[in-house]
Write a protein that holds these residues in place. Structure first.
Motif, PDB file in Angstrom:
ATOM      1  N   ALA A   1       0.849  -1.187   0.000  1.00 15.94           N
ATOM      2  CA  ALA A   1       0.000   0.000   0.000  1.00 15.94           C
ATOM      3  C   ALA A   1       0.890   1.243   0.000  1.00 15.94           C
ATOM      4  N   PRO A   2       0.358   2.378  -0.455  1.00 11.00           N
ATOM      5  CA  PRO A   2       1.199   3.576  -0.546  1.00 11.00           C
ATOM      6  C   PRO A   2       1.541   4.203   0.808  1.00 11.00           C
ATOM      7  N   ARG A   3       0.790   3.862   1.836  1.00  7.04           N
ATOM      8  CA  ARG A   3       1.063   4.404   3.171  1.00  7.04           C
ATOM      9  C   ARG A   3       0.818   3.321   4.197  1.00  7.04           C
ATOM     10  N   ARG A   4       1.255   3.581   5.435  1.00  9.16           N
ATOM     11  CA  ARG A   4       1.137   2.541   6.454  1.00  9.16           C
ATOM     12  C   ARG A   4       1.000   3.177   7.832  1.00  9.16           C
TER      13      ARG A   4
ATOM     14  N   ALA B   1       4.071   7.771   4.491  1.00  6.64           N
ATOM     15  CA  ALA B   1       4.339   7.157   3.191  1.00  6.64           C
ATOM     16  C   ALA B   1       5.142   5.877   3.394  1.00  6.64           C
ATOM     17  N   ASN B   2       4.842   4.878   2.590  1.00  8.65           N
ATOM     18  CA  ASN B   2       5.426   3.552   2.793  1.00  8.65           C
ATOM     19  C   ASN B   2       6.958   3.582   2.825  1.00  8.65           C
ATOM     20  N   ASP B   3       7.567   4.475   2.041  1.00 12.80           N
ATOM     21  CA  ASP B   3       9.028   4.510   2.011  1.00 12.80           C
ATOM     22  C   ASP B   3       9.631   5.186   3.235  1.00 12.80           C
ATOM     23  N   HIS B   4       8.778   5.639   4.173  1.00 21.08           N
ATOM     24  CA  HIS B   4       9.251   6.197   5.443  1.00 21.08           C
ATOM     25  C   HIS B   4       8.742   5.384   6.644  1.00 21.08           C
TER      26      HIS B   4
END
Length: 374
Positions: A288-291, A339-342
């Motif tokens: 998913a794009p966020r978590r 955001a998922n990459d953070h």
């Protein structure tokens, strides 16, 4: 106006105990008692606390065929949960989803042998009941119960209840059973929403006052209000519907995919078949794009719902959904979406509070070690 609010069967007792009453989900509910939120929280972590959660909805699904498996199969068309595999005397956490994969409500589902028992959130219960009647009436009789619900929570909850209901001793986390508590017939689950061992007790309205007073007579038990309930559940990493999850949040974003059993996932025997399945199952594969993550601000100042979460360069990457001062860990605790990459544990971020950027980091949930009796 308070006169427009519903009351629970314990309303008079709350006032007798000096509770500060507030509106919550259409009910007059105790925010705190004379101990205060901080001491109530710590008492529940150390001994046992009694919560009035009678505002929540209790619903029975009776299969028209007489076979509880048919009720389970019907309910599986509304939730991404393995209900059919739930054994009698057991319960599990579930989610009502919508066609976009968002969460309509989170709930508890128990197999009572000849029917299913559901406990839903107070603010959502009218919509949940209408949703079930619209989709399940051809296979189930939907009975809305008019009963109270008490939660006895804390590391000493077991010994308190076992003293007056010895059968409780054999119960484990997520067991459900009919018990006689001091001569009062109750339906009891070994569960709750504090991160501690404990029980949720469904009881007839007319017996509620007697039961509550019996439990409060024990030296270990203090009444606990909504304020401490919120800080307890947040330290335990548990979602509050309307804050941390809602119709615009998928189970994947909410880090609740553990509630989707293998049999309902891609390649499972009963894959999909619930609202929003294509998006939810797609996110199980692709992410998913966020978590939802735990957030630990530096210092002692709590951060509040809605506060922007920023990356190291000051760009917004998410927001706080719940934040309080955590009495157990003696510092601020929060949850939110990034955001998922953070979202990796240890990621350094910032939280904007009144124009200032407070240093914080992404941490694992929960903030405390749960005390469930496995």
């Amino acid at each position: 106006m308070e006169e427009d609010l519903f009351t629970t069967p314990l309303d008079a007792l709350h006032r007798e105990l000096g509770a500060r009453m507030v509106p919550f989900a259409g009910y007059a509910m105790p925010l705190q008692y004379q101990l205060g939120i901080m001491k109530e929280h710590l008492h529940c972590r150390a001994a046992a606390g009694l919560f009035d959660v009678s505002h929540m909805g209790q619903v029975q699904l009776w299969p028209l065929s007489g076979n509880v498996a048919d009720a389970a199969k019907a309910l599986e068309t509304l939730v991404p949960v393995d209900v059919l595999g739930l054994k009698p005397g057991r319960q599990r956490y579930g989610l009502f989803t919508n066609d976009d994969g968002g969460i309509l409500d989170d709930l508890m589902i128990a197999n009572r042998g000849d029917h299913l028992l559901l406990v839903v959130n107070a603010a959502c219960k009218a919509d949940d009941i209408a949703h079930m009647k619209a989709h399940l009436s051809e296979t189930c009789r939907i009975e809305v119960l008019d009963r109270a619900l008490l939660a006895l929570q804390g590391p000493e909850a077991g010994q308190v209840l076992e003293a007056i209901a010895p059968e409780a001793k054999s119960m484990r986390f997520m067991d459900v059973a009919d018990l006689s508590i001091n001569g009062i017939d109750c339906t009891v689950s070994r569960s709750g929403y504090t991160g501690e061992d404990g029980f949720e007790i469904s009881v007839a309205n007319e017996d509620t006052m007697s039961l509550a007073k019996t439990l409060l007579q024990h030296n270990s038990v203090e009444p606990i209000g909504l304020g401490a309930r919120d800080s307890l559940r947040l330290e335990a990493g548990l979602c509050l519907y309307g804050n941390d999850i809602d119709t615009g949040t998928t189970p994947n974003e909410a880090a609740l995919t553990w509630a989707i059993q293998k049999v309902r996932r891609n390649g499972g025997d009963r894959e999909g078949g619930f609202p929003g399945a294509s998006r939810i199952l797609g996110e199980l594969t692709d992410g998913a794009p966020r978590r939802r993550v735990g957030l630990q601000p530096e210092g002692r100042a709590p951060v509040r719902t809605g506060a922007p979460v920023l990356d190291a360069s000051g760009q917004q990457i998410g927001h706080v959904t719940s934040g309080v001062f955590g009495p157990t860990i003696e510092g601020p605790v929060a949850m939110g979406y990034v955001a998922n990459d953070h979202s990796e544990t240890g990621t350094e971020i910032q939280i904007e509070v009144r124009g200032k950027h407070l240093p914080a980091k992404v941490v694992d949930l929960p903030f405390i070690t749960p005390g469930y009796k496995r």
